[in-house]
Each structure stands twice: as structure tokens, then as C-alpha cells.
Design a protein around this motif. Structure first.
Motif, PDB file in Angstrom:
ATOM      1  N   ALA A  59       0.829  -1.199   0.000  1.00 58.06           N
ATOM      2  CA  ALA A  59       0.000   0.000   0.000  1.00 58.06           C
ATOM      3  C   ALA A  59       0.868   1.255   0.000  1.00 58.06           C
ATOM      4  CB  ALA A  59      -0.925   0.002   1.213  1.00 58.06           C
ATOM      5  N   LEU A  60       0.381   2.273  -0.685  1.00 54.18           N
ATOM      6  CA  LEU A  60       1.036   3.574  -0.704  1.00 54.18           C
ATOM      7  C   LEU A  60       0.330   4.509   0.277  1.00 54.18           C
ATOM      8  CD1 LEU A  60       1.458   4.022  -4.557  1.00 54.18           C
ATOM      9  CD2 LEU A  60       3.258   3.461  -2.911  1.00 54.18           C
ATOM     10  N   PRO A  61       1.049   5.479   0.830  1.00 55.88           N
ATOM     11  CA  PRO A  61       0.402   6.446   1.728  1.00 55.88           C
ATOM     12  C   PRO A  61      -0.524   7.355   0.926  1.00 55.88           C
ATOM     13  CG  PRO A  61       2.690   7.054   1.338  1.00 55.88           C
ATOM     14  CD  PRO A  61       2.494   5.715   0.707  1.00 55.88           C
ATOM     15  N   VAL A  62      -1.799   7.392   1.319  1.00 58.35           N
ATOM     16  CA  VAL A  62      -2.795   8.188   0.597  1.00 58.35           C
ATOM     17  C   VAL A  62      -3.573   9.057   1.572  1.00 58.35           C
ATOM     18  CG1 VAL A  62      -3.042   6.542  -1.299  1.00 58.35           C
ATOM     19  CG2 VAL A  62      -4.470   6.301   0.738  1.00 58.35           C
ATOM     20  N   GLU A  63      -4.303  10.032   1.024  1.00 57.05           N
ATOM     21  CA  GLU A  63      -5.075  10.957   1.839  1.00 57.05           C
ATOM     22  C   GLU A  63      -6.547  10.599   1.896  1.00 57.05           C
ATOM     23  OE1 GLU A  63      -4.565  14.899   0.403  1.00 57.05           O
ATOM     24  OE2 GLU A  63      -2.417  14.960   0.787  1.00 57.05           O
ATOM     25  N   ALA A  64      -7.062  10.005   0.854  1.00 54.18           N
ATOM     26  CA  ALA A  64      -8.506   9.828   0.721  1.00 54.18           C
ATOM     27  C   ALA A  64      -9.083   8.975   1.843  1.00 54.18           C
ATOM     28  CB  ALA A  64      -8.824   9.206  -0.631  1.00 54.18           C
ATOM     29  N   THR A  65     -10.268   9.339   2.289  1.00 52.86           N
ATOM     30  CA  THR A  65     -10.967   8.563   3.313  1.00 52.86           C
ATOM     31  C   THR A  65     -11.895   7.534   2.683  1.00 52.86           C
ATOM     32  OG1 THR A  65     -12.670  10.274   3.395  1.00 52.86           O
ATOM     33  CG2 THR A  65     -10.884  10.427   5.000  1.00 52.86           C
ATOM     34  N   LYS A  66     -12.305   7.778   1.422  1.00 50.36           N
ATOM     35  CA  LYS A  66     -13.108   6.807   0.703  1.00 50.36           C
ATOM     36  C   LYS A  66     -12.170   5.919  -0.104  1.00 50.36           C
ATOM     37  CE  LYS A  66     -17.113   9.877   0.442  1.00 50.36           C
ATOM     38  NZ  LYS A  66     -18.090  10.552  -0.447  1.00 50.36           N
ATOM     39  N   LYS A  67     -12.705   5.256  -1.123  1.00 49.29           N
ATOM     40  CA  LYS A  67     -11.874   4.397  -1.956  1.00 49.29           C
ATOM     41  C   LYS A  67     -10.756   5.221  -2.593  1.00 49.29           C
ATOM     42  CE  LYS A  67     -11.923   1.281  -5.912  1.00 49.29           C
ATOM     43  NZ  LYS A  67     -12.715   0.715  -7.022  1.00 49.29           N
ATOM     44  N   ALA A  68      -9.516   4.858  -2.321  1.00 55.28           N
ATOM     45  CA  ALA A  68      -8.370   5.631  -2.805  1.00 55.28           C
ATOM     46  C   ALA A  68      -7.948   5.130  -4.187  1.00 55.28           C
ATOM     47  CB  ALA A  68      -7.211   5.507  -1.827  1.00 55.28           C
ATOM     48  N   GLU A  69      -7.474   6.063  -5.003  1.00 54.25           N
ATOM     49  CA  GLU A  69      -6.951   5.710  -6.317  1.00 54.25           C
ATOM     50  C   GLU A  69      -5.844   6.698  -6.652  1.00 54.25           C
ATOM     51  OE1 GLU A  69      -8.476   6.149 -10.802  1.00 54.25           O
ATOM     52  OE2 GLU A  69      -9.803   4.954  -9.528  1.00 54.25           O
ATOM     53  N   VAL A  70      -4.600   6.229  -6.552  1.00 56.52           N
ATOM     54  CA  VAL A  70      -3.466   7.099  -6.827  1.00 56.52           C
ATOM     55  C   VAL A  70      -3.339   7.342  -8.325  1.00 56.52           C
ATOM     56  CG1 VAL A  70      -0.966   7.376  -6.547  1.00 56.52           C
ATOM     57  CG2 VAL A  70      -2.319   6.318  -4.732  1.00 56.52           C
ATOM     58  N   ASP A  71      -3.965   6.480  -9.139  1.00 57.44           N
ATOM     59  CA  ASP A  71      -3.896   6.610 -10.589  1.00 57.44           C
ATOM     60  C   ASP A  71      -2.446   6.576 -11.051  1.00 57.44           C
ATOM     61  OD1 ASP A  71      -4.872   6.891 -13.176  1.00 57.44           O
ATOM     62  OD2 ASP A  71      -4.837   9.082 -13.113  1.00 57.44           O
ATOM     63  N   ILE A  72      -1.730   5.543 -10.622  1.00 58.98           N
ATOM     64  CA  ILE A  72      -0.316   5.405 -10.985  1.00 58.98           C
ATOM     65  C   ILE A  72      -0.196   5.289 -12.502  1.00 58.98           C
ATOM     66  CG2 ILE A  72       1.753   3.971 -10.785  1.00 58.98           C
ATOM     67  CD1 ILE A  72       0.608   3.051  -8.056  1.00 58.98           C
ATOM     68  N   GLU A  73       0.608   6.165 -13.079  1.00 62.27           N
ATOM     69  CA  GLU A  73       0.778   6.175 -14.531  1.00 62.27           C
ATOM     70  C   GLU A  73       2.213   5.910 -14.961  1.00 62.27           C
ATOM     71  OE1 GLU A  73      -1.438   6.096 -16.651  1.00 62.27           O
ATOM     72  OE2 GLU A  73      -3.247   7.041 -15.878  1.00 62.27           O
ATOM     73  N   GLY A  74       3.159   5.979 -14.044  1.00 63.38           N
ATOM     74  CA  GLY A  74       4.541   5.736 -14.415  1.00 63.38           C
ATOM     75  C   GLY A  74       5.349   5.246 -13.233  1.00 63.38           C
ATOM     76  N   VAL A  75       6.296   4.353 -13.507  1.00 68.76           N
ATOM     77  CA  VAL A  75       7.202   3.821 -12.486  1.00 68.76           C
ATOM     78  C   VAL A  75       8.617   3.888 -13.035  1.00 68.76           C
ATOM     79  CG1 VAL A  75       7.801   1.843 -11.032  1.00 68.76           C
ATOM     80  CG2 VAL A  75       5.399   2.256 -11.642  1.00 68.76           C
ATOM     81  N   ALA A  76       9.562   4.320 -12.204  1.00 66.62           N
ATOM     82  CA  ALA A  76      10.968   4.408 -12.612  1.00 66.62           C
ATOM     83  C   ALA A  76      11.849   3.984 -11.461  1.00 66.62           C
ATOM     84  CB  ALA A  76      11.311   5.838 -13.041  1.00 66.62           C
ATOM     85  N   PHE A  77      13.087   3.592 -11.774  1.00 67.35           N
ATOM     86  CA  PHE A  77      14.048   3.230 -10.729  1.00 67.35           C
ATOM     87  C   PHE A  77      15.286   4.093 -10.847  1.00 67.35           C
ATOM     88  CE2 PHE A  77      17.729   0.860  -9.142  1.00 67.35           C
ATOM     89  CZ  PHE A  77      17.334   0.701  -7.812  1.00 67.35           C
ATOM     90  N   SER A  78      15.749   4.617  -9.697  1.00 68.05           N
ATOM     91  CA  SER A  78      16.975   5.410  -9.640  1.00 68.05           C
ATOM     92  C   SER A  78      18.066   4.592  -8.967  1.00 68.05           C
ATOM     93  CB  SER A  78      16.735   6.702  -8.847  1.00 68.05           C
ATOM     94  OG  SER A  78      17.970   7.281  -8.465  1.00 68.05           O
ATOM     95  N   SER A  79      19.135   4.295  -9.704  1.00 66.58           N
ATOM     96  CA  SER A  79      20.250   3.565  -9.107  1.00 66.58           C
ATOM     97  C   SER A  79      21.020   4.447  -8.132  1.00 66.58           C
ATOM     98  CB  SER A  79      21.185   3.047 -10.211  1.00 66.58           C
ATOM     99  OG  SER A  79      21.641   4.114 -11.032  1.00 66.58           O
ATOM    100  N   ASP A  80      20.975   5.757  -8.332  1.00 64.78           N
ATOM    101  CA  ASP A  80      21.622   6.665  -7.386  1.00 64.78           C
ATOM    102  C   ASP A  80      20.953   6.613  -6.020  1.00 64.78           C
ATOM    103  OD1 ASP A  80      23.335   7.447  -9.362  1.00 64.78           O
ATOM    104  OD2 ASP A  80      22.509   9.467  -9.603  1.00 64.78           O
ATOM    105  N   ASP A  81      19.630   6.653  -6.022  1.00 62.04           N
ATOM    106  CA  ASP A  81      18.864   6.704  -4.772  1.00 62.04           C
ATOM    107  C   ASP A  81      18.530   5.323  -4.237  1.00 62.04           C
ATOM    108  OD1 ASP A  81      18.802   9.470  -5.198  1.00 62.04           O
ATOM    109  OD2 ASP A  81      16.935   9.325  -6.333  1.00 62.04           O
TER     110      ASP A  81
END
Length: 303
Positions: A59-81
Motif C-alpha cells: 500500500a502507498l500512503p494516501v489521503e482519501a478517506t473513501k476508496k483511494a486511487e493514486v492513478d499510478i501512470e509511471g514507475v521508474a528506478f533510480s540507481s543513485d537513490d
């Protein structure tokens, strides 16, 4: 561009009709996002079987009190971080045109550097909205419906210390937008005007995904505007969202070279993952929204 014969499968992922982003931390461990959920899903690549097997969602940290939907549209990885980044659309709801705070999210998801596995503790969340509102080129499109060229993020990648976001919209008179910023600024800096790249693409087209190569980027384009809905009956979309093109962008300048058009299979090309990159070619996995398990297609892009 060559479509490869090997059949890839994404197995066991929830909301498998709505997979929208993928990245890998070490070539074996991956993180998958869905645009209909409030969680992210780790997975593991079995290259011999051409299979990506899901693990337990986080689970991701969200604000919504009802059904949450972050609407994730992109994922990336940083080797630096040693962290993934998952970004929401930062746009209004496509059907109702309503403002939903959780859609205006970007999350930092740390990994164990020795295994590439996600660490559940330490996930951080913030928003790009203050940055977007301070960018003159983009501010007029913030909080506008996607059917009317409203701002919408759909792609994300990392390269040389920076995050690059591909915008589905706006498209202003044949110019698509990619924004660039360092992750440390987003999570620790003061909002300022973003660095914006304007790239020549046809009117009505937008960036649906972006993925970094060792040199340059592959861009995925589709319709910029969404289809009409009951609440938003008028759309700028010229036709159905059925054509998806791959482009090569060197990382600077306004020109991108067309690589080819993906085969039509009834889905919407949504996510890209570089499987292999050599001196002669790059093999890229394409995942489609609206198809069970994303029905991945592997393509070979030659230098």
C-alpha cells in the motif's frame, strides 16, 4: 522495429486489466503500477520462461478517506537513490473531471541495494502540483479535463540523476511535453519552475510512456485527449485511441525520430520495460492497458 516471437506473461498481478507502469531495480526484481489502485506490486522476472511473477502488493500512503486511487501512470528506478518512483497522473478524473488529491502524488519507494527488493518502511509521498503551477507553460492546463487538453502525466523514467515525466497532455500546436527534475528537489526542495522539453509531434498526440536507454530515450505516443464521457461530452480527440507509435529522442532538442507503430491488438499501449540493451539493439517489453495481464509484446529496436 521487429516484433519478437517470444510470448511474455505477467502472472498474478491485481487489477491486471489496468497495468500502467513498470521498472526494474536490478534486471530481475520489478515494480508494477496500476492506474486503478492505491498500491504498488513487486514482481520477479523469469527470463527463461518469459514470465513476470507478482508478489504481495504494498500500500502507498494516501489521503482519501473513501476508496483511494493514486492513478499510478509511471514507475521508474533510480540507481543513485536505490529507490523506485511511482507517479500519479496529476490530472482530473477522466470520467467526471473531478479533482482527487491522491492522483496528484509521487511516491519514493526504497529498495534493499543488495537484493533489489522493495523495503516497505520509508516510503515517502509528495506532489508535483506546486511545481506544475509555477511553470508558465503548464499552469494554464492544470486542473483542466483531459478531454480539453488538461495536464496529465502518463510516463516516467530516470536517467543521469534526473526524473523525466512524459505528459499525455497538453499538446500545444504540435508540441508534446517532457518535464525534467532531480528527485531530491521534489522531496526536499522549494517549488520552482520546472525544466520543460517541447518535442515536435502531431497535434492531438501525447506521450504515454518514456523509458531511458544508455543514450537517449524511447517515447510512446497515443491520443493526447481522452474519449468523451457523460459528464464531459465534448472531447478534442480526433478519433479512437488505437494507434501507438515508438519514437527515439536523444534527450535534448525538439526533434524525435519515429521508430515504428505497434501492432493493433485491442489494448492501449501503456508501459515500457527495457529487457536488454546491446551495441546493436534494445529489446523492449510493451504492456497494454485493457488487456488481461497487459498481454505484453516484446519488440526489438535496432540502432
Amino acid at each position: 522495429m521487429e516484433v519478437l516471437a517470444e510470448e511474455w506473461h505477467l502472472a498474478g498481478f491485481e487489477n491486471s486489466l489496468d497495468l500502467s507502469g513498470i521498472a526494474t531495480s536490478n534486471g530481475t526484481q520489478v515494480l508494477v503500477g496500476s492506474d486503478e489502485s492505491f498500491y504498488i506490486q513487486p514482481g520477479e522476472i523469469d527470463r527463461a520462461k518469459h514470465r513476470i511473477e507478482s508478489r504481495r502488493p504494498i500500500a502507498l500512503p494516501v489521503e482519501a478517506t473513501k476508496k483511494a486511487e493514486v492513478d499510478i501512470e509511471g514507475v521508474a528506478f533510480s540507481s543513485d537513490d536505490q529507490a523506485y518512483y511511482a507517479v500519479g497522473s496529476h490530472g482530473l478524473g477522466k470520467k467526471k473531471g473531478d479533482f482527487q488529491p491522491d492522483r496528484h502524488s509521487i511516491c519514493q519507494i526504497p529498495v534493499d541495494s543488495s537484493t533489489g527488493l522493495v523495503r516497505k518502511e520509508g516510503i515517502r509521498r509528495t506532489s508535483l502540483l506546486p511545481w506544475l503551477e509555477k511553470t508558465p507553460l503548464l499552469a494554464p492546463y492544470v486542473k483542466k479535463p483531459l478531454q480539453q487538453n488538461g495536464l496529465n502525466i502518463e510516463g516516467l523514467t530516470w536517467s543521469s540523476g534526473k526524473l523525466f515525466f512524459g505528459l499525455r497532455a497538453p499538446n500545444a500546436d504540435g508540441r508534446g511535453v517532457i518535464i525534467e527534475i532531480a528527485p531530491g528537489e521534489i522531496f526536499g526542495g522549494k517549488p520552482r519552475e520546472l525544466k520543460v522539453h517541447e518535442i515536435a509531434i502531431p497535434k492531438g498526440r501525447g506521450f504515454r510512456e518514456i523509458v531511458a536507454l544508455k543514450e537517449g530515450f524511447i517515447l510512446l505516443t497515443g491520443n493526447a485527449s481522452a474519449e468523451a464521457s457523460k459528464k464531459i461530452p465534448v472531447t478534442m480527440a480526433a478519433g479512437p485511441d488505437t494507434r501507438f507509435d515508438l519514437l527515439y529522442w536523444p534527450g535534448g532538442g525538439a526533434q524525435a525520430e519515429k521508430i515504428g507503430t505497434l501492432p493493433h491488438n485491442g489494448g492501449k499501449a501503456e508501459a515500457l520495460l527495457v529487457l536488454e540493451e546491446t551495441a546493436t539493439h534494445a529489446d523492449v517489453l510493451v504492456i497494454f492497458d485493457g488487456l488481461q495481464g497487459g498481454e505484453p509484446v516484446a519488440v526489438r529496436i535496432r540502432r
